[in-house]
Enzyme design. Structure first.
Site, PDB file in Angstrom:
ATOM      1  N   SER A  50       7.292   8.538   4.243  1.00  0.00           N
ATOM      2  CA  SER A  50       6.135   8.900   3.425  1.00  0.00           C
ATOM      3  C   SER A  50       6.019  10.410   3.331  1.00  0.00           C
ATOM      4  CB  SER A  50       4.849   8.336   4.032  1.00  0.00           C
ATOM      5  OG  SER A  50       3.724   8.796   3.313  1.00  0.00           O
ATOM      6  N   TYR A  60      -1.323   7.507  10.428  1.00  0.00           N
ATOM      7  CA  TYR A  60      -0.273   7.021   9.524  1.00  0.00           C
ATOM      8  C   TYR A  60       0.840   8.065   9.401  1.00  0.00           C
ATOM      9  CZ  TYR A  60       2.091   5.299   5.371  1.00  0.00           C
ATOM     10  OH  TYR A  60       3.040   4.858   4.483  1.00  0.00           O
TER      11      TYR A  60
END
Length: 156
Positions: A50, A60
């Protein structure tokens, strides 16, 4: 082939959950001889990362950063066996469930405007990157993070 199957089981134990789709025990035909007679496997490990690794996104982003670090070790360990390990790191990808319609129009527009391409990425953009990394054209690419973010975050 027993050694290959044992290795497959070891890889399954070492793979963090959801970081790789599946390791499969190859059939003999998926092996190739290379110079010196060493057997090389035609396997790849492709993990989805990501852009948040570079942007700071709490837990995250930290989890994705950990996967990127793990990928470096995995590439070094598996490289001698002819197995490559890479990460495809998407930026904003429209038409996915990731954001689950939580973006305002203003936020979505800002994310698109921050790219050099001035468009949201598509699932097909990510699939094309994965397809390339799984192809024979990428046999010498390993330990890398391929950013598919329309130029929002660039590297040297």
């Amino acid at each position: 082939m027993a050694g290959v199957r044992r290795r497959d089981a070891e890889l399954r134990r070492r793979t963090p959950p959801r970081s790789a789709q599946e390791f499969r025990t190859p059939e003999y035909s998926s092996e190739q001889k290379v110079s010196g007679g060493n057997r090389q496997l035609n396997w790849v490990v492709i993990t989805i990362g990501s852009i948040t690794v570079d942007k700071g996104a709490g837990a995250y982003g930290a989890a994705k950063a950990a996967v990127a670090t793990w990928n470096i070790d995995l590439a070094a360990e598996l490289g001698p066996e002819g197995i490559t390990a890479n990460i495809v790191s998407p930026g904003y990808i429209g038409d996915t469930e990731f954001f689950r319609d939580i973006l305002t129009d203003e936020r979505r527009d800002a994310m698109i405007e921050s790219t050099s391409t001035k468009r949201a990425g598509t699932p097909e953009d990510i699939a094309a990157a994965v397809f390339f990394l799984a192809s024979s054209g990428a046999r010498q690419i390993t330990g890398q993070v391929l950013a598919v973010n329309g130029g929002e975050r660039t590297s040297r």
